[in-house]
Scaffold this motif. Sequence first.
Motif, PDB file in Angstrom:
ATOM      1  N   ALA A  58       0.887  -1.161   0.000  1.00  0.00           N
ATOM      2  CA  ALA A  58       0.000   0.000   0.000  1.00  0.00           C
ATOM      3  C   ALA A  58       0.925   1.210   0.000  1.00  0.00           C
ATOM      4  O   ALA A  58       1.293   1.727   1.052  1.00  0.00           O
ATOM      5  CB  ALA A  58      -0.908  -0.002   1.220  1.00  0.00           C
ATOM      6  N   TYR A  59       1.345   1.622  -1.197  1.00  0.00           N
ATOM      7  CA  TYR A  59       2.330   2.681  -1.352  1.00  0.00           C
ATOM      8  C   TYR A  59       1.688   3.947  -1.889  1.00  0.00           C
ATOM      9  O   TYR A  59       0.717   3.895  -2.649  1.00  0.00           O
ATOM     10  CB  TYR A  59       3.429   2.256  -2.329  1.00  0.00           C
ATOM     11  N   GLY A  60       2.272   5.083  -1.521  1.00  0.00           N
ATOM     12  CA  GLY A  60       1.833   6.346  -2.094  1.00  0.00           C
ATOM     13  C   GLY A  60       0.344   6.554  -1.940  1.00  0.00           C
ATOM     14  O   GLY A  60      -0.213   6.480  -0.836  1.00  0.00           O
ATOM     15  N   ALA A  61      -0.319   6.811  -3.076  1.00  0.00           N
ATOM     16  CA  ALA A  61      -1.766   7.016  -3.043  1.00  0.00           C
ATOM     17  C   ALA A  61      -2.503   5.776  -2.570  1.00  0.00           C
ATOM     18  O   ALA A  61      -3.635   5.867  -2.087  1.00  0.00           O
ATOM     19  CB  ALA A  61      -2.268   7.426  -4.426  1.00  0.00           C
ATOM     20  N   GLY A  62      -1.869   4.598  -2.687  1.00  0.00           N
ATOM     21  CA  GLY A  62      -2.481   3.384  -2.147  1.00  0.00           C
ATOM     22  C   GLY A  62      -2.540   3.407  -0.637  1.00  0.00           C
ATOM     23  O   GLY A  62      -3.522   2.966  -0.027  1.00  0.00           O
ATOM     24  N   PHE A  63      -1.481   3.923  -0.005  1.00  0.00           N
ATOM     25  CA  PHE A  63      -1.480   4.120   1.447  1.00  0.00           C
ATOM     26  C   PHE A  63      -2.547   5.147   1.808  1.00  0.00           C
ATOM     27  O   PHE A  63      -3.322   4.961   2.759  1.00  0.00           O
ATOM     28  CB  PHE A  63      -0.091   4.588   1.878  1.00  0.00           C
ATOM     29  N   SER A  64      -2.605   6.237   1.038  1.00  0.00           N
ATOM     30  CA  SER A  64      -3.616   7.263   1.287  1.00  0.00           C
ATOM     31  C   SER A  64      -5.022   6.690   1.186  1.00  0.00           C
ATOM     32  O   SER A  64      -5.900   7.007   1.999  1.00  0.00           O
ATOM     33  CB  SER A  64      -3.457   8.415   0.285  1.00  0.00           C
ATOM     34  N   LEU A  65      -5.247   5.832   0.180  1.00  0.00           N
ATOM     35  CA  LEU A  65      -6.568   5.231   0.015  1.00  0.00           C
ATOM     36  C   LEU A  65      -6.920   4.364   1.209  1.00  0.00           C
ATOM     37  O   LEU A  65      -8.043   4.414   1.718  1.00  0.00           O
ATOM     38  CB  LEU A  65      -6.603   4.402  -1.271  1.00  0.00           C
ATOM     39  N   ALA A  66      -5.970   3.564   1.683  1.00  0.00           N
ATOM     40  CA  ALA A  66      -6.235   2.732   2.861  1.00  0.00           C
ATOM     41  C   ALA A  66      -6.612   3.588   4.062  1.00  0.00           C
ATOM     42  O   ALA A  66      -7.477   3.209   4.865  1.00  0.00           O
ATOM     43  CB  ALA A  66      -5.013   1.875   3.179  1.00  0.00           C
ATOM     44  N   LEU A  67      -5.984   4.752   4.198  1.00  0.00           N
ATOM     45  CA  LEU A  67      -6.234   5.617   5.349  1.00  0.00           C
ATOM     46  C   LEU A  67      -7.605   6.272   5.324  1.00  0.00           C
ATOM     47  O   LEU A  67      -8.033   6.839   6.334  1.00  0.00           O
ATOM     48  CB  LEU A  67      -5.151   6.700   5.435  1.00  0.00           C
ATOM     49  N   THR A  68      -8.313   6.206   4.197  1.00  0.00           N
ATOM     50  CA  THR A  68      -9.689   6.722   4.179  1.00  0.00           C
ATOM     51  C   THR A  68     -10.632   5.785   4.920  1.00  0.00           C
ATOM     52  O   THR A  68     -11.760   6.160   5.220  1.00  0.00           O
ATOM     53  CB  THR A  68     -10.206   6.899   2.734  1.00  0.00           C
TER      54      THR A  68
END
Length: 259
Positions: free
Chosen positions: A106-116
Motif C-alpha cells: 500500500a504505497y503512495g496514493a495506495g497508502f492514502s486510500l487505505a487511510l480513508t
Amino acid sequence: MEYIRFAVEDGIATLTLDFPARRNALSIPMRGEIAEVIRRVRADDNVRALILTGAGTEFCSGGDISSMQTEMTAPQGRRRLQQAHGWLEDLIQLDVPVIAAVDGAAYGAGFSLALTADIILATPRARFGLPFLRMGLIPDCGVFYTLPRIVGVQRAKALMFSMKELSAEEAQDLGIVMEIVPQESLAERAQALARAFTEASPVAVGLTKQALNASLNQDLHTMLAMEADGQGITFSTEYRMEAANRFMAKQPLRYRWPD
C-alpha cells in the motif's frame, strides 16, 4: 468496469482494485470507476458497510507513473488531483463503515486510500509507504488530513520525509492498522466485521462517524451539541426501541462485535 470489481451482497459492498499490469495502481480511468462506485454506495440505503481491497498480491502500488511521463503545467497538475478529491471526500464522509483489507503493498496514493477507511486490516506481508518525495511530488489523496489524525503531526512528517516503509507490525504499533490477520483469513475477517454492521443501527453508525470526523476540528461546545442532536435522532428510531425491548426481555441484542 475495467480496472475494478464491485459487488453488493447482503448489505456488504466490496470494491476490489483489479489492475494487475500496474500492481493495482490508481490510474486515471480507475479513479473514474471508483468515483462511480462511491456514488452508488452513497445512493444505496441497503449498503451497511464497504470493503476496500486489492486483487492478487498487492493492495495498491500508488499512482500510475506511466501517466506522469508527459510535461504538465501547474494548473493541469492541480486539476488532475482535484478530480479525485470529490470522491475521496465522499469516501471519507460515507455514513457506512469502510474496512480496508490490505495485503502486499500500500504505497503512495495506495497508502492514502487505505487511510480513508475506518478500520484497516493487514496481512503480515502488508507494507505501507509514502515515497512521493522520491518523485519530486508531495503526498496526496487526503493523507495530509488522515495520517496526522492517527499518528500525530511529528510522526506524519517523519513518514513523509523519510519515505520509510512500514511493516504491518510497525503500522499497527502506530495505530494505523487495527488487526493483523493471516493472508488466507483476510477476506473472511473483513467480511465478518462488515457483516456485524448489517445488524447495527445505520442511523447510529452514521452519526457516530460524522461526529468522530468532525471532532478534531471543533470545540467542546460544538461537539456536545452534535452529541445531543445525534442522540435525539437515535432515540426516535425503531431500532432503538426494539433494542430496549430486547434488553428488558433478556433477549440477545442484534449488534455484536465479532471476536
